[in-house]
Design an enzyme around this catalytic site. Structure first.
Site, PDB file in Angstrom:
ATOM      1  N   GLU A 166       0.935  -1.198  -0.016  1.00 15.83           N
ATOM      2  CA  GLU A 166       0.270   0.062   0.059  1.00 15.83           C
ATOM      3  C   GLU A 166       0.710   1.260  -0.052  1.00 15.83           C
ATOM      4  O   GLU A 166       0.475   2.538   0.313  1.00 15.83           O
ATOM      5  CB  GLU A 166      -1.022   0.013   1.157  1.00 15.83           C
ATOM      6  N   TYR A 168       3.700   1.995   1.798  1.00 16.93           N
ATOM      7  CA  TYR A 168       4.165   2.376   3.029  1.00 16.93           C
ATOM      8  C   TYR A 168       5.676   2.186   3.074  1.00 16.93           C
ATOM      9  O   TYR A 168       6.134   1.738   1.867  1.00 16.93           O
ATOM     10  CB  TYR A 168       3.531   1.563   4.326  1.00 16.93           C
ATOM     11  N   ARG A 216       3.051  -8.913   4.106  1.00 15.04           N
ATOM     12  CA  ARG A 216       1.957  -8.222   3.434  1.00 15.04           C
ATOM     13  C   ARG A 216       2.651  -7.703   2.220  1.00 15.04           C
ATOM     14  O   ARG A 216       3.458  -6.456   2.305  1.00 15.04           O
ATOM     15  CB  ARG A 216       1.251  -7.319   3.985  1.00 15.04           C
ATOM     16  N   HIS A 254      -2.056   4.100  -1.605  1.00 15.10           N
ATOM     17  CA  HIS A 254      -2.985   4.954  -1.258  1.00 15.10           C
ATOM     18  C   HIS A 254      -3.028   6.031  -2.317  1.00 15.10           C
ATOM     19  O   HIS A 254      -3.898   6.714  -2.406  1.00 15.10           O
ATOM     20  CB  HIS A 254      -2.727   5.330   0.065  1.00 15.10           C
ATOM     21  N   GLN A 341     -18.586   4.778   3.847  1.00 15.27           N
ATOM     22  CA  GLN A 341     -19.078   6.029   4.555  1.00 15.27           C
ATOM     23  C   GLN A 341     -18.437   5.985   5.934  1.00 15.27           C
ATOM     24  O   GLN A 341     -18.054   7.344   6.761  1.00 15.27           O
ATOM     25  CB  GLN A 341     -20.627   5.935   4.510  1.00 15.27           C
TER      26      GLN A 341
END
Length: 673
Positions: A166, A168, A216, A254, A341
């Site tokens: 992601e 990082y 991961r 991201h 949401q």
């Protein structure tokens, strides 16, 4: 009863046997920022352990201060923190569960001034510029990972997951996009993966063989300058050799311009990127992202794509996901609708996470369990999200519920939402509500517009009014002209809409209507259409898995959107999904006009002005998406008759068809009676 075999089969992970293949993926919750944080976290994870998920991955904890997600973010680097973690691990183990601590160094995504990265270069999603790590910094950070891993085992965790996906820190080292180093930690693929491999080896040596070690990996970066599929496979094989027991597959960075987990993404669409990792190793591989039903999990395992399936938000939506799968009652699973949401949108706006379809998530200690000691006869008027949520929760507490709905089916305005492209998951939400109402024996009266006199004569102990909203008709000349239509008329296909359409109002409803008017879209349902629309090469031959955008299908209509506020349209859409919708509408050529003053609708079209300059837009129809008014007629009449009705949902507060607020309000009321 539906029985699924593969997903329920035990699996050996290192020296540990997991009872099934379902894993609760790591997610940020921000529960640590609330009162009684340890108690909240313990309850949050324990409920999911009781729900029989095979393994739980905690939210990410940084190994040092410069790697935290934000100021005050989760950090685990001191023995003084052991007891707060033991509260969590004890609760999970007492519930017969297993839990892993995720170690996450945010790198250049860390929203702190002291953030670091392999090379200089600020991430577009951060205001802070990172300092380039020296070799000494790298060596110290390896030691920091080891220290946190050792503390995790001492605190009772069953192992650790090293976050290398992601975008990082560890992922930043593996990609040319962010690694411009010329020393041994940069250059070719072998140099770029050196640091992550050093972390894995050192952690493995520290925690021994009995603890689980998961890495991961970013299986597809979805950014320019990301890794190729061959590089990912090569790295995966070396991750195995370095000592990992499992490889978990992350998707995208991201800062990627490709959506990865929103409802617009088809279910299990990233299977080829995961299969690429699986083909390179012999240890178990975990699939992730947009897997929200046990049937999809079963298919991924049965087809050899993965050995385990990680589901984060689905375990927010229903902590009993795995238990219901074992019992063969998958139709009673409260399915994650990927709306974001209440989870991601709240996290990205510095609030704590919960779930739209399950407001208990993250608030477990605030909701009592068990049945009421004083069962009541309760009338609920209105079968939308608020009415259905109240009926289910009150019936579970032992109350006798009669639910009146004027329409021939339950759902209210959820039936409008499911018609919008990219919102097919609302079918699952409706299926869950309707199934639970049926199983709980709620007395449902469809097609019945209950009058106040009828309700009063029945002498219920309580009356709950959930009659929803009505579209607000703006004070505008020609608002009753045949060209002026409500969003309800559009989404229920009561009118045949022309080729040139103006939309008044640019809230969530206005954007939904715009997407609906552009024509049928298979993008959220079919992998090939999704990849074509977003420029993704699922084989990941090119760096980052990106390819040239294909020519988009011509929009079915020409659409103009207007709003009164003089600010960019869509500014208040969801943080994690609004950009997706705006990008799609821009691509389709939707015109967006802020600061508009509406003057009239007539045979010619829409008359409006911007900064005093008058315009005429010749259109076939003008769709009114100018907000809602609460439908309080029944509530007021009941009050006149001397009753004390309770009111929830849109009937209480009309605001953008706010199902999140309506469902939470209904749930809290039901458990309070």
């Amino acid at each position: 009863m539906e029985m699924l075999q593969k997903v329920l089969t035990p699996i050996r992970v290192g020296e540990v046997v997991l009872s099934n293949r379902m894993v609760m993926g790591a997610m940020h919750t921000r529960l640590e920022t609330l009162d009684r944080p340890n108690e909240r976290l313990a309850a949050f994870y324990a409920v999911r352990a009781k729900g029989e998920v095979g393994l739980i991955l905690s939210g990410g904890f940084s190994p040092n201060p410069e790697g935290v997600m934000e100021e005050g973010g989760p950090l685990f680097n001191s023995p003084s923190q052991l007891e707060e973690h033991r509260v969590v691990t004890r609760a999970v183990h007492e519930a017969n569960g297993k839990i892993i601590l995720q170690i996450l160094h945010a790198g250049r995504y860390a929203k702190v001034p002291e953030c670091v990265a392999p090379s200089p270069g600020k991430a577009r999603i951060n205001t802070f510029s990172p300092r380039e790590m020296s070799v000494e910094d790298i060596e110290r950070t390896v030691s920091d990972f080891v220290r946190t891993a050792a503390l995790a085992i001492e605190a009772g965790y069953d192992g650790v997951e090293i976050m290398g996906s992601e975008g990082y820190l560890l992922n930043e080292f593996t990609a040319e996009r962010t690694n411009h180093r010329v020393d041994g930690y940069g250059g070719d693929c072998e140099g770029r993966i050196k640091f992550p491999l050093e972390v894995i080896r050192a952690v493995r040596e520290c925690i021994g063989k009995r603890a689980i070690l998961i890495y991961r990996i970013s299986s597809i970066d979805l950014v320019e300058g990301g890794a190729t599929g061959n590089e990912v496979a090569e790295f995966a094989s070396k991750v195995e050799a370095a000592g990992a027991d499992v490889i978990n597959t992350g998707i995208g960075w991201h800062e990627s311009a490709v959506p990865t987990i929103a409802a617009t993404v088809p279910r299990a669409v990233w299977r080829e990127a995961i299969r690429n990792v699986k083909s390179a190793v012999s240890i178990p591989v975990m699939a992730s992202n947009r897997i929200n039903t046990p049937q999809i999990a079963e298919e991924l395992i049965a087809s050899g794509v993965a050995d385990l399936v990680s589901m984060a938000r689905p375990l927010l939506a229903d902590p009993d996901f795995a238990k219901k799968t074992r019992l063969g009652i998958t139709d009673e699973i409260n399915t994650c609708i990927a709306c974001n949401q209440a989870c991601l949108d709240r996290i990205f706006t510095e609030r704590t996470a919960t779930c739209l379809v399950n407001p208990r998530a993250g608030r477990e200690i605030e909701f009592p369990d068990g049945r009421s000691t004083e069962p009541k006869r309760i009338a609920v008027v209105g079968g939308g999200p608020a009415g259905m949520s109240f009926a289910i929760n009150a019936a579970e507490r032992g109350h006798e519920i009669t639910l009146y709905e004027a329409d021939p089916e339950l759902g209210g305005q959820l039936n409008l939402a499911k018609a919008v492209p990219g919102k097919a998951e609302f079918h699952e939400m409706l299926r869950y509500f309707r199934t639970r109402i049926d199983r709980l024996g709620v007395n449902v009266q469809l097609g019945v517009r209950a009058s106040a006199e009828q309700i009063a004569a029945a002498a219920f102990d309580e009356v709950v009014v959930a009659t929803g909203v009505r579209p607000r008709i703006p004070d505008l000349a020609g608002a009753d002209h045949p060209k002026a239509v409500s969003y309800i008329d559009v989404l229920t296909r009561k009118v045949q809409i022309g080729q040139r359409v103006a939309i008044i109002g640019a809230g969530g409803i206005g954007f939904d209507v715009a997407e609906y008017l552009l024509g049928e879209s298979r993008e959220s349902l079919e992998a090939t259409e999704f990849f074509r629309a977003w420029g993704v090469d699922p084989t990941n031959v090119k760096a980052g898995g990106l390819t040239a955008l294909s020519e988009h299908t011509k929009a079915k209509r020409k659409v103009w959107m207007f709003q009164r506020k003089n600010e960019p349209l869509g500014k208040r859409l969801g943080k994690s999904t609004g950009w997706i919708l705006k990008a799609k509408l821009r691509t389709a050529g939707v015109a967006m006009i802020p600061g508009a003053v509406y003057e009239a609708i007539d045979d010619s079209g829409l008359h409006y002005s911007v900064e005093g300059e008058k315009h005429l837009l010749e259109v076939d129809h003008v769709v009114l998406c100018a907000g809602q008014n609460s439908n309080r007629d029944l509530f007021e009449r009941l009050t006149e008759l001397g009753l004390s009705p309770l009111i929830i949902g849109g009937a209480d507060v009309a605001s953008e068809l706010d199902a999140l607020r309506a469902i939470e309000q209904a749930t809290r009321l039901a458990v309070s009676l």
